[in-house]
Design an enzyme around this catalytic site. Structure first.
Site, short mmCIF file in Angstrom:
data_model
loop_
_atom_site.label_atom_id
_atom_site.label_comp_id
_atom_site.label_asym_id
_atom_site.label_seq_id
_atom_site.Cartn_x
_atom_site.Cartn_y
_atom_site.Cartn_z
N ARG A 23 4.53 15.57 19.05
CA ARG A 23 5.75 16.34 19.30
C ARG A 23 5.52 17.85 19.22
NH1 ARG A 23 10.88 13.36 18.67
NH2 ARG A 23 10.40 11.47 19.78
N ARG A 27 11.58 21.03 19.30
CA ARG A 27 12.66 21.92 18.89
C ARG A 27 12.31 22.93 17.82
NH1 ARG A 27 16.61 16.90 18.24
NH2 ARG A 27 14.53 16.11 17.77
N ARG A 36 14.66 24.20 27.34
CA ARG A 36 15.53 23.03 27.38
C ARG A 36 16.94 23.41 27.79
NH1 ARG A 36 17.57 18.84 22.89
NH2 ARG A 36 19.42 18.66 24.17
N ASP A 73 8.99 10.99 27.93
CA ASP A 73 9.49 10.17 26.83
C ASP A 73 9.17 8.70 27.07
OD1 ASP A 73 11.30 10.63 24.30
OD2 ASP A 73 11.87 8.69 25.15
N TYR A 150 14.18 -0.72 21.85
CA TYR A 150 15.27 0.11 22.39
C TYR A 150 16.02 -0.61 23.52
CZ TYR A 150 13.34 3.98 19.69
OH TYR A 150 12.91 4.78 18.66
#
Ligand code: CP3
Length: 342
Positions: A23, A27, A36, A73, A150
């Site tokens: 990652r 952020r 973003r 992703d 998921y």
């Protein structure tokens, strides 16, 4: 071969290990948050090759990591198979689900996934042109079990309960779903390699909740299938397997997955992993990401501990899991300087 990451993956013990972070485009970086914002939302960023390449390059420019990981992703595969996917602000992913034979039958055929995924291959092509000469480009996908958790639950779950429930209630359906994901993943990753990815990493973030024979059948075996298929099509391609939360079952994971490198989370000590896993080949890991939030002497001590523990074999320095949005940039630089002995 000059790239440090490729040398470690080929089994070389290096005086200073190559380093990157899971990652690393994320952020905690102001420049990521700005790009973003420009893209609109997270998925629009993933499917915009110029902007996805831009955020992939940001941590390379700022920190000079030895590897860049494609910005995308693991949930793009379910979307390419026809599921509805959205990321709600602050809530994580929401998907339509596969829990019946009819749901499975409605998934799109394999040869149509590239209609959705072609912008990702374009991102890879841009990156392979624009990355610095010494930086290795890593492509990736989720492992079938993690992606299935998921697709079955429609969201992230703390214990993967819905996926375990479907596995008990209807094992043939569960296995057919895993098989579909495995096939799609092989095609997806193969296209990434064709576009210029030099290494492939398979993220099995929820491997740890598989018990007994399920761990072998649904984490290790699909990773091996994907690895073998990719290596057959792309001879010499290095693969990193990440069965997160495997604990003592990391031992033997090189042979069981066929991967060149096993990535290790911080649930096991680096000394244990050096003795039991690095014995079989390259390992990646495993500083706890909280140290990049808390910093101080513990950050330096634990970074040194990981480097020292793995110094006698092939090692890629990384975190045990992704860097968190509250991590500090100063602490990232301290970690890098400590690894590189600056
Ligand atoms: O590592 C990188 O820098 C490359 C890009 C990457 C992302 N996700 C970008 C991302 C990679 C390799 C992933 C893998 C991924 N995605 C995993 C496996 C690894 C892991 O973390 O266990 C999983 C389980 C996902 C699914 C996913 N994506 C979730 C559950 C979430 C929401 C949680 C969160 O952190 O917000 C995401 C979103 C996501 N994927 C972000 C990033 C940078 C944050 C999105 C944002 O708000 O900008």
């Amino acid at each position: 071969m000059t790239k440090l990451l490729l040398r470690a993956l080929a089994g070389e013990t290096l005086p200073v290990p190559p380093i990157w972070m899971m990652r690393q485009a994320g952020r905690y970086l102001a420049e990521y948050r700005a790009t973003r914002e420009r893209a609109g939302d997270f998925l629009s960023l993933c499917y915009n090759p110029d902007l996805a390449a831009e955020v992939t390059l940001q941590p390379i420019r700022r920190f000079g990591f030895d590897a860049a990981i494609l910005f995308a992703d693991i949930l793009l595969i379910p979307q390419a198979l026809g599921l509805h996917l959205a990321f709600e602000a602050g809530e994580g992913p929401r998907l339509s689900t596969v829990t019946t034979e009819a749901d499975l039958a409605r998934l799109k055929p394999l040869d149509t996934i590239h209609d959705t995924l072609s912008p990702i291959y374009e991102t890879v092509r841009i990156l392979s042109r624009e990355l610095p000469r010494d930086t290795t480009l890593i492509g990736f996908a989720g492992a079938p079990w993690t992606v299935a958790t998921y697709m079955i639950a429609g969201r992230g779950t703390p214990d993967q309960g819905p996926a375990h429930a479907l596995k008990s209630a209807n094992r043939p359906l569960f296995e057919a779903l895993l098989h579909r994901i495995t096939e799609a993943t092989i095609e997806y990753l193969s296209q990434q390699v064709q576009a210029g990815a030099e290494v492939i990493k398979i993220f099995d973030s929820w491997a740890g909740s598989l018990e007994g024979p399920d761990f072998d059948a649904y984490s290790l075996a699909p990773a091996r299938q994907i690895t073998e298929a990719l290596k057959a099509r792309h001879p010499g391609l290095p693969v990193i397997a990440f069965p997160r939360g495997a604990g003592t079952r990391y031992e033997g994971a090189h042979a069981a997955t066929g991967a060149d490198c096993v990535a290790i989370d911080d649930g096991v000590g680096p000394e244990w992993a050096a003795a039991h896993v690095q014995r079989d080949g390259c390992v990646q890991g495993n500083l706890a990401s909280r140290h990049l939030v808390t910093g101080g002497p513990a950050l330096v001590e634990e970074t040194r501990r990981v480097v020292r523990a793995f110094a006698n074999g092939p090692h890629i320095f990384n975190l045990g899991h992704g860097i968190t949005p509250d991590a500090s940039i100063e602490n990232v630089q301290i970690m890098i300087d400590t690894v590189r002995g600056a």
